[in-house]
Design an enzyme around this catalytic site. Structure first.
Site, PDB file in Angstrom:
ATOM      1  N   ASN A  13       0.947  -1.282  -0.053  1.00  0.00           N
ATOM      2  CA  ASN A  13       0.038  -0.128  -0.268  1.00  0.00           C
ATOM      3  C   ASN A  13       0.822   1.281  -0.047  1.00  0.00           C
ATOM      4  O   ASN A  13       1.464   1.581   0.893  1.00  0.00           O
ATOM      5  CB  ASN A  13      -0.985   0.024   1.227  1.00  0.00           C
ATOM      6  CG  ASN A  13      -1.497   1.135   1.620  1.00  0.00           C
ATOM      7  OD1 ASN A  13      -1.569   2.090   0.640  1.00  0.00           O
ATOM      8  ND2 ASN A  13      -2.311   1.556   2.475  1.00  0.00           N
ATOM      9  N   LYS A  15       0.134   4.275  -0.054  1.00  0.00           N
ATOM     10  CA  LYS A  15      -0.689   5.450   0.482  1.00  0.00           C
ATOM     11  C   LYS A  15      -0.312   6.583  -0.425  1.00  0.00           C
ATOM     12  O   LYS A  15      -0.498   6.537  -1.544  1.00  0.00           O
ATOM     13  CB  LYS A  15      -0.059   5.369   1.837  1.00  0.00           C
ATOM     14  CG  LYS A  15      -0.046   4.463   2.685  1.00  0.00           C
ATOM     15  CD  LYS A  15       0.030   4.607   4.289  1.00  0.00           C
ATOM     16  CE  LYS A  15      -0.059   3.238   4.840  1.00  0.00           C
ATOM     17  NZ  LYS A  15       0.058   3.249   6.393  1.00  0.00           N
ATOM     18  N   HIS A  99      -9.576   1.177   5.122  1.00  0.00           N
ATOM     19  CA  HIS A  99      -8.195   1.386   5.979  1.00  0.00           C
ATOM     20  C   HIS A  99      -8.388   2.219   7.205  1.00  0.00           C
ATOM     21  O   HIS A  99      -9.135   3.062   7.204  1.00  0.00           O
ATOM     22  CB  HIS A  99      -7.346   1.806   5.056  1.00  0.00           C
ATOM     23  CG  HIS A  99      -5.846   1.828   5.586  1.00  0.00           C
ATOM     24  ND1 HIS A  99      -5.390   2.603   6.493  1.00  0.00           N
ATOM     25  CD2 HIS A  99      -4.927   0.757   5.266  1.00  0.00           C
ATOM     26  CE1 HIS A  99      -4.157   2.379   6.655  1.00  0.00           C
ATOM     27  NE2 HIS A  99      -3.623   1.263   5.898  1.00  0.00           N
ATOM     28  N   GLU A 101      -6.766   4.560   8.075  1.00  0.00           N
ATOM     29  CA  GLU A 101      -6.846   5.980   8.129  1.00  0.00           C
ATOM     30  C   GLU A 101      -7.945   6.700   7.322  1.00  0.00           C
ATOM     31  O   GLU A 101      -8.317   7.741   7.589  1.00  0.00           O
ATOM     32  CB  GLU A 101      -5.583   6.134   7.177  1.00  0.00           C
ATOM     33  CG  GLU A 101      -4.045   5.898   7.994  1.00  0.00           C
ATOM     34  CD  GLU A 101      -2.943   5.348   7.001  1.00  0.00           C
ATOM     35  OE1 GLU A 101      -2.813   5.319   5.745  1.00  0.00           O
ATOM     36  OE2 GLU A 101      -1.879   4.886   7.790  1.00  0.00           O
ATOM     37  N   GLU A 171      -4.880  -4.990  10.695  1.00  0.00           N
ATOM     38  CA  GLU A 171      -3.843  -3.862  10.954  1.00  0.00           C
ATOM     39  C   GLU A 171      -4.263  -3.310  12.185  1.00  0.00           C
ATOM     40  O   GLU A 171      -4.883  -2.472  12.451  1.00  0.00           O
ATOM     41  CB  GLU A 171      -4.142  -2.932   9.780  1.00  0.00           C
ATOM     42  CG  GLU A 171      -3.686  -3.579   8.479  1.00  0.00           C
ATOM     43  CD  GLU A 171      -3.198  -2.340   7.423  1.00  0.00           C
ATOM     44  OE1 GLU A 171      -2.306  -2.642   6.775  1.00  0.00           O
ATOM     45  OE2 GLU A 171      -3.776  -1.480   7.277  1.00  0.00           O
ATOM     46  N   GLY A 177       2.925   2.562  10.798  1.00  0.00           N
ATOM     47  CA  GLY A 177       3.673   3.609  10.590  1.00  0.00           C
ATOM     48  C   GLY A 177       4.544   4.117  11.860  1.00  0.00           C
ATOM     49  O   GLY A 177       5.101   5.184  12.019  1.00  0.00           O
ATOM     50  N   SER A 217       3.648  -2.011  10.423  1.00  0.00           N
ATOM     51  CA  SER A 217       5.128  -1.870  10.442  1.00  0.00           C
ATOM     52  C   SER A 217       6.007  -3.166   9.821  1.00  0.00           C
ATOM     53  O   SER A 217       6.810  -3.738  10.359  1.00  0.00           O
ATOM     54  CB  SER A 217       5.754  -1.497  11.631  1.00  0.00           C
ATOM     55  OG  SER A 217       5.412  -0.260  11.926  1.00  0.00           O
TER      56      SER A 217
HETATM   57  P1  13P Z   1       3.363   0.780   7.618  1.00  0.00           P
HETATM   58  O1  13P Z   1       3.719  -0.823   6.990  1.00  0.00           O
HETATM   59  O2  13P Z   1       4.112   1.844   7.165  1.00  0.00           O
HETATM   60  O3  13P Z   1       3.213   0.562   9.453  1.00  0.00           O
HETATM   61  O4  13P Z   1       1.807   0.749   7.040  1.00  0.00           O
HETATM   62  C1  13P Z   1       0.565  -0.433   7.192  1.00  0.00           C
HETATM   63  C2  13P Z   1      -0.255  -0.081   6.537  1.00  0.00           C
HETATM   64  O5  13P Z   1      -1.012   0.805   6.905  1.00  0.00           O
HETATM   65  C3  13P Z   1      -0.728  -0.831   5.437  1.00  0.00           C
HETATM   66  O6  13P Z   1      -1.913  -0.664   4.730  1.00  0.00           O
END
Ligand code: 13P
Length: 262
Positions: A13, A15, A99, A101, A171, A177, A217
């Site tokens: 992903n 982002k 997600h 976010e 997740e 992150g 992560s």
């Molecule tokens: P990170 O791997 O940067 O922690 O992000 C995970 C994520 O949100 C994948 O959708």
């Protein structure tokens, strides 16, 4: 499209990162490595602006394409939205839905997630439904309760045939992150709970075939130990998917772990 968990499923992903030239450089490197990574399902999930460019590059290879979000209508006066039909047209096979976010910053509820899942299934796209608890919920030992609600509301009205075309990504929000990863045991506890819930609702056989991803992560240093866990079938990688080397290394480690647990 049929899905199966016979191979590890590694998805990146991206982002809100990458310009078109940067994206093309990354996807070309992944494409170059893909012939030696056929023992994994490999999926890149770039921003909307780059989808069709990436689709052209990966055409005819084993690398597949997903989108980070989708709206539920096919077309209409919905300024700023992108439909499942448009994602298909751009060359996508997958769409990430719910997600954390999107839930946190854009108010996506389980009801919205459910609506989006049904819409993308109707267009024969595979939804990747994201679920997971906040740090506060984990500390209050509410993880299972949270995940259970997200599954039951997110999958409301979804039948047995449809569930076999849905991927679930666990997740934990506190691991996204932050550099903090759930330990393999913490992740496995939730993954085995998710599979049990699917078994209750859809039967053991259907549940055993489900693809359950871990995200938060994920990096080369932890992929092998996470993927060795019985109920973890792959990863939804954020930051570490932005560099070809780490994404390829993650895929290689996942293949190794998967072979050893068989
Ligand atoms: P990170 O791997 O940067 O922690 O992000 C995970 C994520 O949100 C994948 O959708």
């Amino acid at each position: 499209m049929k899905i199966s968990n016979q191979k590890p499923f590694i998805s990146g992903n991206w982002k809100m990162y990458k310009t078109i030239p940067e994206a093309l450089e990354l996807v070309k490197a992944i494409k170059g490595a893909s012939p030696k990574l056929t023992e994994a399902e490999l999926v890149v999930i770039p921003p909307f602006t780059i989808l069709s460019e990436v689709a052209k590059i990966i055409e005819g290879t084993s690398v597949q394409l997903g989108a980070q979000n989708v709206f539920w209508e096919e077309k209409g006066a919905f300024t700023g939205e992108i439909s499942p039909f448009m994602l298909k047209d751009a060359g996508c096979q997958y769409a990430v839905i719910g997600h954390s976010e999107r839930r946190q910053y854009f108010g996506e509820t389980n009801e919205i997630v459910n609506r989006k899942i049904k819409a993308v299934l109707a267009y024969e796209l595979i939804p990747i439904m994201c679920i997971g608890e906040s740090l506060e919920e984990r500390e209050k030992e509410k993880t299972i309760e949270k995940v259970e609600t997200q599954i039951s509301e997110g999958l409301k009205g979804i039948g047995k045939e449809e569930i076999s075309r849905i991927i679930i990504a666990y997740e934990p929000i506190w691991a996204i992150g932050t550099g903090l990863t759930a330990t393999p045991a913490q992740a496995e506890e939730v993954h085995s709970f998710i599979r049990e819930k699917l078994a209750e609702k859809y039967g053991n056989e259907t549940a055993s075939c489900a693809i359950l991803l871990y995200g938060g992560s994920v990096k080369p240093a932890n992929t092998y130990s996470l993927l060795k866990e019985k109920n973890i079938n792959g990863a939804l990688v954020g930051g570490a998917s932005l560099e070809a080397d780490s994404f390829i290394q993650i895929t290689e480690d996942a293949i190794k772990a998967y072979k050893e647990k068989k």
